[in-house]
Design an enzyme around this catalytic site. Structure first.
Site, PDB file in Angstrom:
ATOM      1  CD  GLU A   1       7.238  -6.096  -1.858  1.00  0.00           C
ATOM      2  OE1 GLU A   1       6.193  -6.056  -2.545  1.00  0.00           O
ATOM      3  OE2 GLU A   1       7.477  -5.285  -0.943  1.00  0.00           O
TER       4      GLU A   1
ATOM      5  NE  ARG B   1       3.929  -4.688  -8.856  1.00  0.00           N
ATOM      6  CZ  ARG B   1       4.108  -3.418  -8.489  1.00  0.00           C
ATOM      7  NH1 ARG B   1       4.477  -2.522  -9.393  1.00  0.00           N
ATOM      8  NH2 ARG B   1       3.932  -3.061  -7.244  1.00  0.00           N
TER       9      ARG B   1
ATOM     10  CE  LYS C   1       1.887  -3.764   0.018  1.00  0.00           C
ATOM     11  NZ  LYS C   1       2.406  -4.168  -1.321  1.00  0.00           N
TER      12      LYS C   1
END
Length: 207
Positions: free
Chosen positions: A40, A44, A127
């Site tokens: 993943e 960011r 999640k």
């Protein structure tokens, strides 16, 4: 590939914040060598999409985009070669775009309302984020009991030490963690060592 198939490739999905695209392939190669193929890459950093492109070239890597917040992020992630999508939360706009694109989608949830909204949308895999801040293992155990159709990847505060407690829950298929790849220039031997240790956590699934 379905979202469940992504989640069961390994017991841990490394959550990656990569600041230099030159580090992408060495990191991905070390993780795959260590037995962690699902990666993943969080959106960011300014180079995150380039990192996804580079990691996607690594044989055996199944690269996804994390911190997907809106339809624009969905499109950019797909264009970069992402094979699954992960978000910190769940909104109608994001869900419609993510479900519509056909990629495996793992939306963030924090409470029963989030999970129920996702179930209403036809989603069953989530999640649980931020996992430790939301009450840890006892909280998810309590949520999973009445919402038996849901399966989870807890993320946020997960470590090699506490991952076994999470993986022992029947509703947990894997965990997400950032401990496997330390910040800075990658030490590929150390990353592979940590990845192998994380892959070995599979023995705790459903324990």
């Amino acid at each position: 590939m379905t979202v469940e198939q992504v989640m069961t490739l390994a017991p841990v999905i490394p959550v990656l914040v990569v600041h230099d695209a030159k580090h992408a392939r060495p990191i991905a190669e070390a993780l795959v060598e260590g037995g962690l193929p699902a990666l993943e890459v969080t959106l960011r950093t300014p180079v995150a999409l380039d990192v996804i492109r580079e990691m996607a070239k690594v044989e055996g890597a199944v690269v996804g985009a994390g911190t997907v917040l809106n339809p624009d992020d969905v499109k950019a992630s797909i264009d970069a070669g992402a094979r699954f999508l992960v978000s910190p939360g769940l909104t109608d706009r994001l869900a419609n775009a993510a479900i519509g694109c056909g990629l495996p989608f793992l939306p963030g949830t924090a409470n029963a309302g989030d999970i129920m909204r996702g179930l209403d949308m036809g989603l069953t895999h989530f999640k649980f984020f931020p996992a430790m801040a939301n009450g840890g293992v006892p909280a998810l155990k309590a949520l999973a009991a009445p919402l038996a159709a849901a399966r989870f990847c807890p993320t946020g505060g997960i470590s090699e030490a506490n991952a076994p407690d999470w993986l022992a829950l029947d509703a947990v298929l894997c965990v997400g963690g950032s401990w496997i790849v330390p910040p800075g220039k990658p030490d590929t031997a150390e990353i592979t060592r940590r990845a192998k240790a994380a892959a070995a956590l599979a023995k705790y699934r459903g324990a």
